[in-house]
Design a protein around this motif. Structure first.
Motif: not given
Ligand SMILES: NC(=O)c1ccc[n+]([C@@H]2O[C@H](COP(=O)([O-])OP(=O)(O)OC[C@H]3O[C@@H](n4cnc5c(N)ncnc54)[C@H](OP(=O)(O)O)[C@@H]3O)[C@@H](O)[C@H]2O)c1
Length: 163
Positions: A34, A111-114, A116, A119, A141-142, A145, A152
């Protein structure tokens, strides 16, 4: 208090065993280091995962949050099966992206959607298609929950997927 990388071999072994127990599996198909712990020799950290791979507990070893230099160094000790780094339209500079393309290493954009924020900015489809057009080695990997958001995401990838 903050989070600190902890790459002691005993700790890494315990983490893998705990993951296997939680998942009810005998093998983790892909296991990421990690974070590289700068306080431990990298060969010890990678060597521990390599030994677990030899025991069949890990299928492939990935790296997370790494620089190009980290990847080149790790490549001397292990086969790097994947790199997981932060990448999105806003946080878009990562030289490791090109290196992974050159070395044929799958690049997983976390963190592809920063988290959230995108969006509400460029939008779901624009954000995911920007990542997908970077190359066939890139997989975003968006996270969500909510089932409605998952639907979507699936539809956005279908609409704005790879060329
Ligand atoms: N390797 C690492 O160090 C590391 C660090 C951070 C994250 N990650 C991994 O990366 C993945 C994603 O990262 P992330 O969760 O930080 O950020 P993300 O995918 O950029 O964003 C997730 C956020 O987007 C919102 N979202 C998703 N779909 C949506 C939609 N259709 N409309 C409105 N909001 C939407 C979600 O809210 P809702 O839940 O309300 O949909 C959630 O709050 C996870 O698997 C995480 O474990 C890895």
């Amino acid at each position: 208090m903050g989070w600190a990388p902890h790459g002691h071999p005993g700790y890494l072994r315990a983490c893998v065993e705990a993951s296997l127990r939680r998942l009810g599996r005998e093998r983790l198909d892909l296991c990421y280091l990690h974070r590289i712990d700068p306080k431990m020799p990298i060969e010890d950290q990678l060597g521990t995962l390599q030994a677990l791979k030899g025991q069949g507990k890990i299928g492939h070893i990935g790296l997370s949050k790494v620089t190009s230099e980290d990847i080149r160094l790790a490549d001397k000790y292990i086969t790097v099966a994947a790199v997981q780094n932060v990448l999105n339209v806003r946080d878009h500079f990562d030289p490791a992206l090109e290196l992974c393309r050159d070395l044929g290493i799958p690049y997983v954009a976390y963190r592809p959607l920063d988290a959230g924020n995108l969006v509400r900015g460029p939008g779901l489809e624009a954000s995911l298609s920007w990542l997908l057009q970077l190359g066939p080695h890139v997989t975003p990997i968006p996270a969500t929950s909510r089932l409605s958001h998952l639907a979507e995401i699936v539809s956005a990838v279908g609409a704005g997927g790879r060329p």
